[in-house]
Scaffold this active site. Structure first.
Site, PDB file in Angstrom:
ATOM      1  N   HIS A   1      37.555  33.604  49.587  1.00  0.00           N
ATOM      2  CA  HIS A   1      37.285  32.850  48.349  1.00  0.00           C
ATOM      3  C   HIS A   1      38.489  31.939  48.111  1.00  0.00           C
ATOM      4  O   HIS A   1      39.585  32.424  47.868  1.00  0.00           O
ATOM      5  CB  HIS A   1      37.115  33.883  47.237  1.00  0.00           C
ATOM      6  CG  HIS A   1      37.026  33.383  45.833  1.00  0.00           C
ATOM      7  ND1 HIS A   1      35.912  33.601  45.037  1.00  0.00           N
ATOM      8  CD2 HIS A   1      37.907  32.721  45.034  1.00  0.00           C
ATOM      9  CE1 HIS A   1      36.116  33.088  43.830  1.00  0.00           C
ATOM     10  NE2 HIS A   1      37.320  32.548  43.800  1.00  0.00           N
TER      11      HIS A   1
ATOM     12  N   CYS B   1      40.323  30.261  36.842  1.00  0.00           N
ATOM     13  CA  CYS B   1      40.433  31.491  36.058  1.00  0.00           C
ATOM     14  C   CYS B   1      41.195  31.203  34.774  1.00  0.00           C
ATOM     15  O   CYS B   1      42.312  30.690  34.814  1.00  0.00           O
ATOM     16  CB  CYS B   1      41.162  32.556  36.869  1.00  0.00           C
ATOM     17  SG  CYS B   1      41.452  34.045  35.905  1.00  0.00           S
TER      18      CYS B   1
HETATM   19  N1  COA Z   1      32.066  44.171  28.835  1.00  0.00           N
HETATM   20  C1  COA Z   1      32.049  43.996  27.506  1.00  0.00           C
HETATM   21  N2  COA Z   1      32.921  44.571  26.675  1.00  0.00           N
HETATM   22  C2  COA Z   1      33.860  45.350  27.233  1.00  0.00           C
HETATM   23  C3  COA Z   1      33.943  45.552  28.601  1.00  0.00           C
HETATM   24  C4  COA Z   1      33.003  44.920  29.419  1.00  0.00           C
HETATM   25  N3  COA Z   1      33.009  45.056  30.763  1.00  0.00           N
HETATM   26  N4  COA Z   1      34.985  46.367  28.843  1.00  0.00           N
HETATM   27  C5  COA Z   1      35.538  46.670  27.659  1.00  0.00           C
HETATM   28  N5  COA Z   1      34.862  46.053  26.685  1.00  0.00           N
HETATM   29  C6  COA Z   1      35.094  46.109  25.242  1.00  0.00           C
HETATM   30  C7  COA Z   1      35.372  47.509  24.741  1.00  0.00           C
HETATM   31  O1  COA Z   1      34.159  48.171  24.515  1.00  0.00           O
HETATM   32  C8  COA Z   1      36.133  47.236  23.468  1.00  0.00           C
HETATM   33  O2  COA Z   1      35.226  46.801  22.476  1.00  0.00           O
HETATM   34  P1  COA Z   1      35.529  47.035  20.912  1.00  0.00           P
HETATM   35  O3  COA Z   1      36.768  46.241  20.592  1.00  0.00           O
HETATM   36  O4  COA Z   1      34.305  46.501  20.258  1.00  0.00           O
HETATM   37  O5  COA Z   1      35.716  48.501  20.789  1.00  0.00           O
HETATM   38  C9  COA Z   1      36.970  46.012  23.844  1.00  0.00           C
HETATM   39  O6  COA Z   1      36.289  45.383  24.937  1.00  0.00           O
HETATM   40  C10 COA Z   1      38.371  46.376  24.268  1.00  0.00           C
HETATM   41  O7  COA Z   1      38.316  47.390  25.257  1.00  0.00           O
HETATM   42  P2  COA Z   1      39.588  47.851  26.054  1.00  0.00           P
HETATM   43  O8  COA Z   1      39.176  48.850  27.078  1.00  0.00           O
HETATM   44  O9  COA Z   1      40.703  48.235  25.093  1.00  0.00           O
HETATM   45  O10 COA Z   1      39.932  46.564  26.838  1.00  0.00           O
HETATM   46  P3  COA Z   1      41.045  45.442  26.704  1.00  0.00           P
HETATM   47  O11 COA Z   1      41.163  44.862  25.349  1.00  0.00           O
HETATM   48  O12 COA Z   1      42.244  45.957  27.367  1.00  0.00           O
HETATM   49  O13 COA Z   1      40.316  44.317  27.621  1.00  0.00           O
HETATM   50  C11 COA Z   1      38.728  43.817  29.401  1.00  0.00           C
HETATM   51  C12 COA Z   1      39.911  44.625  28.943  1.00  0.00           C
HETATM   52  C13 COA Z   1      38.518  44.140  30.847  1.00  0.00           C
HETATM   53  C14 COA Z   1      37.503  44.179  28.575  1.00  0.00           C
HETATM   54  C15 COA Z   1      38.998  42.307  29.167  1.00  0.00           C
HETATM   55  O14 COA Z   1      40.331  42.030  29.485  1.00  0.00           O
HETATM   56  C16 COA Z   1      38.103  41.443  30.041  1.00  0.00           C
HETATM   57  O15 COA Z   1      36.908  41.347  29.834  1.00  0.00           O
HETATM   58  N6  COA Z   1      38.662  40.788  31.031  1.00  0.00           N
HETATM   59  C17 COA Z   1      37.900  39.979  31.975  1.00  0.00           C
HETATM   60  C18 COA Z   1      38.664  38.794  32.332  1.00  0.00           C
HETATM   61  C19 COA Z   1      37.903  37.881  33.245  1.00  0.00           C
HETATM   62  O16 COA Z   1      36.699  37.792  33.251  1.00  0.00           O
HETATM   63  N7  COA Z   1      38.652  37.125  34.031  1.00  0.00           N
HETATM   64  C20 COA Z   1      38.127  36.133  34.904  1.00  0.00           C
HETATM   65  C21 COA Z   1      37.434  36.645  36.098  1.00  0.00           C
HETATM   66  S1  COA Z   1      38.473  37.399  37.308  1.00  0.00           S
HETATM   67 ZN    ZN Z   2      38.091  32.151  41.842  1.00  0.00          ZN
END
Ligand code: COA
Ligand code: ZN
Length: 304
Positions: free
Chosen positions: A206, A239
């Site tokens: 990728h 990203c």
């Molecule tokens: N989908 C939707 N909601 C999610 C989730 C998911 N896969 N994983 C966690 N959450 C929710 C939790 O339920 C919680 O909800 P609440 O605040 O309503 O209780 C909230 O997110 C925080 O959860 P927590 O486990 O404490 O996570 P965090 O705040 O540390 O965030 C991620 C972690 C993974 C949820 C967040 O950073 C994320 O979605 N990152 C993705 C980034 C991305 O897509 N990057 C680009 C592609 S590589």
């Molecule tokens: Zn990419």
């Protein structure tokens, strides 16, 4: 080599749309996905099941899955960051998921608030569940060459992670140059080692085109034997959590190069250009890859 097949996964509807100033609605996302599928792209990453607070553009991926055309045999996958993402994907009807691993702690922390090791452990748990539930899992290793937070990646980390997750049963391991920093020599060296360690059947790459080396990197990996690539329609991509990441290598460019080299991608360039036009119209920002003006000129000549 002639007519040897290369599988392209278009990640535009995920990697491309997650980073746009314009957020598309579900109908628009489906319009883009259908256009890519109509061009004969056999594998499409249609969205992600991440926190809508973290990535607002990927809200509603459940509805995208509900609206997909199912009869065309396309493999639809979605990116997931954790077990909750896995559960959402399966509940939405996904039969394939792409779980993100990290080659640096800095990126793991910034992207999902985990350490590399935590993401590894979650992925191992997902693989166990996925085997029982017959879900296909691709493990993608982010920042496999360079990290915007921790600097150059040690290739040994990527080699160990790739071998580990293939042995744990991942259907595929993809190495990702998340910020588009790799050069073809680095790619040639790492992919040659990965192919010699594991064979090429379950390896993918990728690339982002930030420094205009995306296509050269695809070529370097092809030379090492890699036959699976991710690319993005119209070169959309980037990203939101990796400063400096710009668009993916464009699907149009990759298809053009590989077909001209004699590989079979199964993609119809004319229909792919229609999908590229739709990507441009919907986002207003897509560059359309570097070969598009030439490809269009050739099409017009053939039509005339
Ligand atoms: N989908 C939707 N909601 C999610 C989730 C998911 N896969 N994983 C966690 N959450 C929710 C939790 O339920 C919680 O909800 P609440 O605040 O309503 O209780 C909230 O997110 C925080 O959860 P927590 O486990 O404490 O996570 P965090 O705040 O540390 O965030 C991620 C972690 C993974 C949820 C967040 O950073 C994320 O979605 N990152 C993705 C980034 C991305 O897509 N990057 C680009 C592609 S590589
Ligand atoms: Zn990419």
């Amino acid at each position: 080599m002639v007519n040897e097949q290369i599988v392209i996964t278009d990640v535009g509807p995920r990697d491309g749309l997650q980073n746009q100033p314009i957020i598309l609605d579900v109908g628009q996302r489906l319009q883009l996905i259908d256009a890519i599928a109509d061009a004969g792209v056999s594998s499409i990453e249609v969205g992600s099941f991440v926190s809508p607070k973290a990535v607002p553009a990927m809200r509603g991926t459940e509805d995208v899955f509900a609206g997909l055309s199912k009869a065309n045999g396309v493999r639809y996958t979605a990116l997931i960051p954790n077990m909750k993402g896995y559960e959402r994907a399966v509940a939405a009807g996904a039969r394939a998921v792409t779980m993100v691993l990290y080659a640096s702690d800095g990126m793991a922390k910034k992207n999902v608030n985990m350490s590399m090791l935590q993401a590894d452990r979650v992925t191992a748990d997902i693989l166990t569940r996925a085997r029982a539930e017959q879900i296909e899992v691709t493990a993608i290793i982010a920042v496999a060459f360079d990290c915007p937070f921790d600097g150059p990646t040690d290739p040994a980390v990527v080699r160990a992670s790739t071998a580990n997750f293939l042995s744990l049963g991942a259907n595929q391991v993809v190495i990702a140059d998340t910020i588009g920093a790799a050069d073809p020599q680095q790619v040639r060296s790492l992919t040659a080692d990965l192919v010699s360690d594991n064979g090429a059947a379950r390896l993918g790459c990728h690339f982002h085109d930030t420094r205009a080396m995306g296509l050269a990197n695809v070529f370097a990996a092809v030379e090492s034997g890699v036959r699976r690539f991710e690319a993005s329609i119209a070169g959309l991509g980037g990203c939101p959590f990796a400063p400096g990441a710009s668009g993916n290598v464009a699907t149009e460019d990759v298809v053009m190069m590989l077909e001209q080299m004699g590989f079979a991608t199964g993609v119809d360039i004319k229909a792919l250009l229609r999908a590229s036009d739709i990507a441009e119209q919907l986002t207003g920002t897509a560059l359309g890859g570097r070969a598009k003006p030439w490809l269009q000129k050739r099409m017009n000549k053939q039509a005339g």
